[in-house]
Design an enzyme around this catalytic site. Structure first.
Site, PDB file in Angstrom:
ATOM      1  NE  ARG A  40     -28.320 -40.563 -10.556  1.00  0.00           N
ATOM      2  CZ  ARG A  40     -29.060 -39.663  -9.943  1.00  0.00           C
ATOM      3  NH1 ARG A  40     -30.272 -39.373 -10.367  1.00  0.00           N
ATOM      4  NH2 ARG A  40     -28.616 -39.034  -8.868  1.00  0.00           N
ATOM      5  NE  ARG A  68     -37.307 -32.064 -10.274  1.00  0.00           N
ATOM      6  CZ  ARG A  68     -36.724 -31.164  -9.473  1.00  0.00           C
ATOM      7  NH1 ARG A  68     -37.015 -29.885  -9.569  1.00  0.00           N
ATOM      8  NH2 ARG A  68     -35.847 -31.561  -8.592  1.00  0.00           N
ATOM      9  NE  ARG A 128     -21.708 -22.020  -8.088  1.00  0.00           N
ATOM     10  CZ  ARG A 128     -22.166 -22.704  -7.058  1.00  0.00           C
ATOM     11  NH1 ARG A 128     -23.367 -23.246  -7.101  1.00  0.00           N
ATOM     12  NH2 ARG A 128     -21.457 -22.846  -5.967  1.00  0.00           N
ATOM     13  CG  ASP A 177     -24.206 -32.363  -0.792  1.00  0.00           C
ATOM     14  OD1 ASP A 177     -23.555 -31.358  -1.137  1.00  0.00           O
ATOM     15  OD2 ASP A 177     -24.981 -32.963  -1.548  1.00  0.00           O
TER      16      ASP A 177
HETATM   17  P1  FAD Z   1     -13.960 -28.660   6.177  1.00  0.00           P
HETATM   18  O1  FAD Z   1     -15.122 -27.755   6.265  1.00  0.00           O
HETATM   19  O2  FAD Z   1     -13.030 -28.508   5.052  1.00  0.00           O
HETATM   20  O3  FAD Z   1     -13.192 -28.617   7.552  1.00  0.00           O
HETATM   21  C1  FAD Z   1     -11.870 -29.094   7.709  1.00  0.00           C
HETATM   22  C2  FAD Z   1     -11.124 -28.090   8.562  1.00  0.00           C
HETATM   23  O4  FAD Z   1      -9.851 -28.650   8.886  1.00  0.00           O
HETATM   24  C3  FAD Z   1     -10.851 -26.767   7.848  1.00  0.00           C
HETATM   25  O5  FAD Z   1     -11.349 -25.702   8.605  1.00  0.00           O
HETATM   26  C4  FAD Z   1      -9.333 -26.724   7.744  1.00  0.00           C
HETATM   27  O6  FAD Z   1      -8.813 -25.415   7.880  1.00  0.00           O
HETATM   28  C5  FAD Z   1      -8.909 -27.605   8.897  1.00  0.00           C
HETATM   29  N1  FAD Z   1      -7.568 -28.191   8.721  1.00  0.00           N
HETATM   30  C6  FAD Z   1      -7.155 -28.923   7.665  1.00  0.00           C
HETATM   31  N2  FAD Z   1      -5.865 -29.268   7.851  1.00  0.00           N
HETATM   32  C7  FAD Z   1      -5.482 -28.746   9.030  1.00  0.00           C
HETATM   33  C8  FAD Z   1      -4.247 -28.733   9.746  1.00  0.00           C
HETATM   34  N3  FAD Z   1      -3.173 -29.325   9.257  1.00  0.00           N
HETATM   35  N4  FAD Z   1      -4.193 -28.086  10.937  1.00  0.00           N
HETATM   36  C9  FAD Z   1      -5.287 -27.455  11.425  1.00  0.00           C
HETATM   37  N5  FAD Z   1      -6.470 -27.414  10.781  1.00  0.00           N
HETATM   38  C10 FAD Z   1      -6.567 -28.055   9.602  1.00  0.00           C
HETATM   39  N6  FAD Z   1     -22.702 -29.076   0.901  1.00  0.00           N
HETATM   40  C11 FAD Z   1     -24.063 -28.987   0.946  1.00  0.00           C
HETATM   41  O7  FAD Z   1     -24.706 -29.759   1.656  1.00  0.00           O
HETATM   42  N7  FAD Z   1     -24.719 -28.014   0.225  1.00  0.00           N
HETATM   43  C12 FAD Z   1     -24.065 -27.125  -0.569  1.00  0.00           C
HETATM   44  O8  FAD Z   1     -24.697 -26.284  -1.209  1.00  0.00           O
HETATM   45  C13 FAD Z   1     -22.645 -27.222  -0.646  1.00  0.00           C
HETATM   46  N8  FAD Z   1     -21.946 -26.371  -1.417  1.00  0.00           N
HETATM   47  C14 FAD Z   1     -20.607 -26.500  -1.507  1.00  0.00           C
HETATM   48  C15 FAD Z   1     -19.911 -25.633  -2.348  1.00  0.00           C
HETATM   49  C16 FAD Z   1     -18.560 -25.736  -2.505  1.00  0.00           C
HETATM   50  C17 FAD Z   1     -17.828 -24.803  -3.405  1.00  0.00           C
HETATM   51  C18 FAD Z   1     -17.866 -26.770  -1.823  1.00  0.00           C
HETATM   52  C19 FAD Z   1     -16.397 -26.957  -2.022  1.00  0.00           C
HETATM   53  C20 FAD Z   1     -18.526 -27.623  -0.962  1.00  0.00           C
HETATM   54  C21 FAD Z   1     -19.910 -27.506  -0.794  1.00  0.00           C
HETATM   55  N9  FAD Z   1     -20.613 -28.324   0.078  1.00  0.00           N
HETATM   56  C22 FAD Z   1     -21.987 -28.221   0.131  1.00  0.00           C
HETATM   57  C23 FAD Z   1     -19.936 -29.343   0.908  1.00  0.00           C
HETATM   58  C24 FAD Z   1     -19.563 -28.830   2.319  1.00  0.00           C
HETATM   59  O9  FAD Z   1     -18.691 -27.726   2.208  1.00  0.00           O
HETATM   60  C25 FAD Z   1     -18.868 -29.959   3.104  1.00  0.00           C
HETATM   61  O10 FAD Z   1     -19.727 -31.051   3.208  1.00  0.00           O
HETATM   62  C26 FAD Z   1     -18.427 -29.598   4.524  1.00  0.00           C
HETATM   63  O11 FAD Z   1     -17.981 -28.302   4.646  1.00  0.00           O
HETATM   64  C27 FAD Z   1     -17.311 -30.544   4.937  1.00  0.00           C
HETATM   65  O12 FAD Z   1     -16.959 -30.389   6.298  1.00  0.00           O
HETATM   66  P2  FAD Z   1     -15.598 -31.015   6.834  1.00  0.00           P
HETATM   67  O13 FAD Z   1     -15.573 -30.806   8.297  1.00  0.00           O
HETATM   68  O14 FAD Z   1     -15.442 -32.398   6.319  1.00  0.00           O
HETATM   69  O15 FAD Z   1     -14.442 -30.208   6.087  1.00  0.00           O
END
Ligand code: FAD
Length: 369
Positions: free
Chosen positions: A170, A174, A279, A349
């Site tokens: 999609r 708007r 960006r 997100d």
């Molecule tokens: P992560 O934040 O990736 O945490 C996982 C952690 O595990 C990391 O710190 C990593 O170092 C650690 N890890 C992995 N493997 C190992 C290992 N083997 N040993 C030890 N540690 C390890 N969401 C929004 O709602 N709004 C936004 O505007 C938005 N913008 C974004 C922009 C970008 C460019 C990206 C990529 C994502 C965006 N997101 C946004 C999504 C958001 O970043 C995620 O929803 C969120 O950070 C995910 O959290 P998580 O805990 O799943 O993963």
């Protein structure tokens, strides 16, 4: 010694740790990075919170999730209203009446609808075979050429007519003069940055940084009853079904000291192909900063290779089938809980990750009282 070893101090790991700690469970959180917060981490430069892993704007329609995050920080009134620059022309995003007026001089929604209808009909696409045809069939040629084509091709590193149509299911169009990117009821940036939230979640929890779970796997597993794993699921199973693919990003961040306002907006998209980045983020605008200097990050999409940051999962058939096989193993584990974007191989997100973590907490503690 610990009830839970939590691999990953991102949002998922931190919500789980907070909730488990609250229930009297002892947790050890480890992360291979040198900071907590995962991808929502912000780094202070010139007293500005710099979104180190890309711009993060919190938004949700879910009142409970909004109230949940607000217990850790107050949020400001930031509303995401990105600007697109195409060959020095400025357009408002998402596509709305301001965009249509700039493109065609139309004033009323009916005029804009008519224009899009004419372009869609002229293109004559009934069954889109690729992303280009899909986009044109949704919004017509002008918006596609100026605001979608170059950006998408940079993002995916491939020509739009080689990309599958499913990438764009999609397109938000708007027919009001409303530049708010999100439709959600709640939106903002935590005052003081996302670190404030994560620090509060992990207060009183043991945290060890700069440690990779896979380098000391047995040692860590011996420390806890259960593992909560938020890293890459294919790595957990030693890539036995293959490597799940991602797109990566490269950020070029610099302090600009000859102006306090570089681009007048937090997010500016560059939609023509000639400019290599997608960006520029000017971080101070997320928090209405008044610092003398400013900090900008140019965002360059790139191929992902093992060892680089895995940002966006490539959820095509091949990877989804591979993930399914890993997940079949994961659901059989009795002492490991998988969660978060990397273990679920899904773009989430922030509000979705928090939601997923809270469901996991609920399931875990409903059965293990
Ligand atoms: P992560 O934040 O990736 O945490 C996982 C952690 O595990 C990391 O710190 C990593 O170092 C650690 N890890 C992995 N493997 C190992 C290992 N083997 N040993 C030890 N540690 C390890 N969401 C929004 O709602 N709004 C936004 O505007 C938005 N913008 C974004 C922009 C970008 C460019 C990206 C990529 C994502 C965006 N997101 C946004 C999504 C958001 O970043 C995620 O929803 C969120 O950070 C995910 O959290 P998580 O805990 O799943 O993963």
């Amino acid at each position: 010694m610990y009830d839970y070893l939590i691999v990953g101090a991102g949002l998922f790991g931190s919500v789980f740790a907070y909730e488990a700690n609250k229930r009297g469970k002892k947790c050890l959180v480890i992360d291979k990075r040198d900071h907590i917060g995962g991808n929502v981490y912000t780094e202070k430069l010139e007293n500005i919170n710099v979104h180190k892993y890309g711009a993060h704007i919190f938004h949700t329609n879910d009142k409970q999730i909004w109230e949940y995050v607000n217990q850790f920080a107050d949020f400001n009134r930031y509303t995401n209203s990105p600007i697109a620059i195409y060959k020095k022309e400025i357009y408002n995003l998402p596509f709305n009446m301001n965009t249509f007026h700039k493109l065609w001089g139309v004033v009323s929604p009916d005029q804009a609808k008519q224009k899009i209808k004419e372009q869609k009909e002229a293109a004559g696409i009934t069954e889109p075979r690729n992303l280009e045809e899909q986009a044109i069939s949704l919004v017509g040629t002008d918006i596609y050429e100026k605001l979608i084509k170059g950006y998408t091709e940079k993002q995916w590193g491939r020509s739009a007519n080689e990309l599958p149509p499913f990438i764009i299911k999609r397109l938000p169009v708007r027919f009001t003069y409303d530049n708010n990117y999100f439709n959600d009821r709640y939106q903002g940036i935590p005052i003081g940055g996302y670190n404030v939230i994560i620090e509060k979640m992990l207060a009183g929890v043991d945290v060890r940084l700069n440690v990779d779970y896979f380098e000391h796997r047995e040692e860590f597993e011996a420390l806890a009853e259960k593992v909560v794993f938020t890293g890459m699921i294919d790595q957990f199973y030693d890539y036995k079904f293959g490597v799940l693919e991602y797109r990566s990003l490269h950020f070029e961040t610099r302090i600009v000291d000859d102006t306090d306002n570089y681009q007048g907006n937090a997010v500016v998209n560059y939609t023509d192909k000639e400019i290599p980045y997608t960006r520029i983020i000017e971080h101070k605008h997320f928090e209405f900063g008044t610092q003398d200097k400013t900090v900008i990050s140019k965002e360059y999409p790139m191929e992902w290779k093992s060892g680089q940051e895995p940002y966006y999962p490539i959820n095509d058939d091949k990877n989804n089938k591979m993930y399914k096989k890993y997940n079949e193993l994961a659901v059989q584990e009795t002492n490991v809980i998988f969660g978060g974007r990397l273990a679920s191989y899904k773009y989430y997100d922030m509000h979705q990750v928090i939601g997923e973590a809270l469901v996991t907490v609920h399931n875990e503690f409903a059965t293990n009282r």
